[in-house]
Design an enzyme around this catalytic site. Structure first.
Site, mmCIF file in Angstrom:
data_model
loop_
_atom_site.group_PDB
_atom_site.id
_atom_site.type_symbol
_atom_site.label_atom_id
_atom_site.label_comp_id
_atom_site.label_asym_id
_atom_site.label_seq_id
_atom_site.Cartn_x
_atom_site.Cartn_y
_atom_site.Cartn_z
ATOM 1 C CB THR A 69 -0.970 -0.029 1.233
ATOM 2 O OG1 THR A 69 -1.905 -1.001 1.121
ATOM 3 C CG2 THR A 69 -1.638 1.341 1.519
ATOM 4 C CG HIS B 110 -6.126 -4.729 4.612
ATOM 5 N ND1 HIS B 110 -5.642 -6.050 4.943
ATOM 6 C CD2 HIS B 110 -5.188 -3.971 4.468
ATOM 7 C CE1 HIS B 110 -4.187 -5.775 4.894
ATOM 8 N NE2 HIS B 110 -4.100 -4.546 4.514
ATOM 9 C CG ASP C 32 -3.989 -0.569 -2.456
ATOM 10 O OD1 ASP C 32 -4.694 -1.273 -2.673
ATOM 11 O OD2 ASP C 32 -3.839 -0.491 -1.062
ATOM 12 C CG HIS C 33 -2.227 -3.698 -2.833
ATOM 13 N ND1 HIS C 33 -3.192 -4.892 -2.445
ATOM 14 C CD2 HIS C 33 -2.128 -2.918 -1.866
ATOM 15 C CE1 HIS C 33 -3.315 -4.420 -1.067
ATOM 16 N NE2 HIS C 33 -2.957 -3.465 -0.571
#
Length: 576
Positions: free
Chosen positions: A257, A372, A430-431
């Site tokens: 992140t 998350h 972000d990923h």
């Protein structure tokens, strides 16, 4: 690979026999335990980051960080990992049995031990010499060295590089390195000027800048439905009146992140090992915040979590954010995601807008958290995922839907405050959300068969940019990465970024993304640096690397340029 692995094991064992005498069994047992821990750590780190653990990664670990991600770590363990400890009972039995007979029963002469050591060292030297050209022919890859020469050799080689670069090598910037960076930036800026990047230039000049980095939001859920319901209805609606870049790849490495934050705010690549946020938080950066701050903007970073996580407190100072609102500044009144331990995105957005002074131009950088890994929190979330109920991919889809609903409320709030049409809005993922060990569920959801090329294409993240007052959307399919976000914003807001390595996605004629592991994706081919293989982007057919070698070397050189800039704090004497 087998030869190199045996050579590493041989040198470890021979050193034990050479150094120790009566405590050889104890030494062997301890070394075996340490290697077991290393392999287990490697396996689970690889499952999430698709890379091996390296020395810089260990340096950035601390108890608070481990406690924060402990449930994510535990979720990665699998039953088959027990194979790593299957030898322990055997070793313990041998240790106790031989100890009764006396350690002297397994003693060897110094001459014998020395002979083994010489043989093992010779083997390692031969393997190193024979493999070095392949390891460094393109960007160095831990995965390539592990696949070609074994995990243990990869750790040996990586440690050797770390010692050479951080302990033995002169830290003074070499003249040729400085020249290389200057020439690269000059050539890039000349190309940009010659291209006359004028489309939409300065259209958002003087407007507020609001960036939202969306936790683990991948592109494959955008526009997708399940059981007749949109997974991301609010983002889909936003796309219809925004620029949507549908071919953007995440370029994060060990900083995950924090790497995405670094890419978007600086247009430099993250480090190949460890996090820039931990290793170079005292550098000078020509970030979005620093540039806009010089233009009279107030700059905010907002993330409702521990301010020390990823060393954000120190790094945000280096990036010139005026204020960092963190968990200490929020009322923890609603929890969602990350196993229920984090402030919900819903509350995060609501409270954040009350903290910002909107009476004058501002730049606010929001980092969301709810969606998350490992997404277990959303298992009971009220969104029908049908056959994927209770599965990893089903939980992620629910998490993405929840995050989207929070973004929907955030956009409504922006409109009610008169900020929606007076701000440049940027949303990006972000990923990765789905590690390769969960690829089967993702392929089932998408209805396709797994292959490496299609998996690489799935590593895209959404990038949405909404202009002030924009009503008609446009899809831009230029291949790019998170490193291109800053130059694209700079064009729209009418300022220059002479030290950015990325490209303006709206005006560029170049279509490529260089990943931090050295792999490359263009509109023509996909290059996998961990296998040194090249494939046609459309057909997936193997290609001859020599056909594109010069172009590939030029693109991969960007990683080297970025590393030189960061490791030498090269922007400290540059004016914005």
């Amino acid at each position: 690979m087998i030869i190199s692995t045996i050579a590493v094991i041989a040198i470890i064992v021979s050193l034990i026999f050479f150094v120790f005498d009566r405590k050889r069994l104890v030494a062997l047992f301890i070394i075996n335990l340490l290697l077991t821990i290393l392999l287990i750590a490697d396996t689970n780190f690889f499952r999430y980051y698709y890379n091996l653990i390296t020395i810089p990664v260990f340096f950035q670990l601390n108890p608070r960080m481990i406690n924060s991600v402990d449930q994510s770590i535990v979720s990665l363990f699998q039953l088959k990992d027990l194979i790593y400890i299957i030898d322990f009972p055997i070793m313990l039995f041998a240790f106790l049995k031989l100890n009764k007979r006396g350690v002297e029963s397994i003693r060897f002469s110094k001459r014998f031990s020395k002979s083994i050591s010489i043989l093992a060292v010779s083997s390692i030297i031969i393997v190193c010499i024979s493999s070095s050209s392949n390891l460094t022919s393109f960007a160095y890859s831990n995965n390539y060295s592990a696949k070609s020469l074994g995990v243990l050799f990869s750790h040996f080689y990586n440690t050797k590089l770390f010692i050479k670069e951080n302990l033995l090598q002169d830290k003074v910037l070499k003249e040729e390195e400085k020249k290389l960076v200057e020439e690269h930036l000059q050539n890039k800026n000349k190309e940009d000027s010659a291209a006359n990047f004028s489309q939409y230039k300065g259209i958002a000049e003087g407007k507020n800048l609001i960036i939202v980095q969306m936790e683990a939001m991948q592109q494959f859920v955008i526009g997708k439905t399940i059981n007749g319901k949109e997974i991301t209805p609010n983002l889909n609606r936003l796309i219809k009146e925004s620029f949507y870049f549908d071919n953007i790849y995440y370029q994060v490495s060990g900083g995950n992140t924090s790497d995405a934050e670094f890419l978007a705010n600086n247009s430099l690549y993250p480090l190949s090992e460890g996090s820039v946020y931990h290793r170079y938080s005292e550098n000078t950066y020509h970030s979005l915040a620093s540039i806009l701050k010089d233009k009279g903007y107030t700059t905010y970073a907002l993330h409702a979590f521990d301010k020390t996580f990823w060393n954000r407190e120190e790094m945000y100072k280096a990036l010139k954010f005026d204020t960092f609102f963190n968990s200490e500044d929020y009322i923890m009144d609603d929890f969602a995601g990350w196993s229920g331990n984090a402030l919900s995105d819903k509350s995060f957005f609501r409270q954040s807008l009350n903290m910002i002074d909107t009476s004058k131009p501002f730049y606010s950088f929001f980092v969301t958290l709810s969606n998350h890994h490992p997404f277990n929190y959303f298992e009971s979330f009220d969104f029908d995922v049908g056959e994927f109920e209770g599965e990893y991919i089903g939980n992620f889809i629910k998490g993405a839907n929840y995050a989207d609903s929070c973004i929907g409320e955030f956009i409504k709030d922006l409109k009610s405050r008169g900020l929606y049409d007076n701000s440049l809005l940027v949303f990006y993922g972000d990923h990765s959300a789905v590690p390769k060990i969960e690829s089967e569920g993702l392929m089932k959801f998408l209805g396709i068969e797994y292959n490496d090329c299609d998996w690489a294409k799935l590593q895209r993240v959404p990038l949405i940019i909404h202009l002030p007052g924009q009503q008609k959307g446009e899809v831009i399919s230029t291949t790019g990465g998170q490193i291109d976000i800053m130059p694209t914003i700079a064009n729209l807001m009418g300022f220059d970024v002479p030290y950015a390595l990325g490209k303006d996605l709206i005006n560029t004629q170049k279509s490529y993304a260089v990943l931090r592991n050295g792999s490359i994706i263009t509109d023509k081919y996909i290059y996998f640096n961990d296998t040194r293989e090249l494939y046609d982007y459309k057909t997936g057919e193997p290609l001859d690397i020599s056909l594109y070698e010069n172009e590939m070397q030029s693109l991969i050189n960007e990683l080297n340029i970025s590393d030189i800039i960061i490791s030498n704090d090269l922007l400290s004497d540059k004016t914005p």
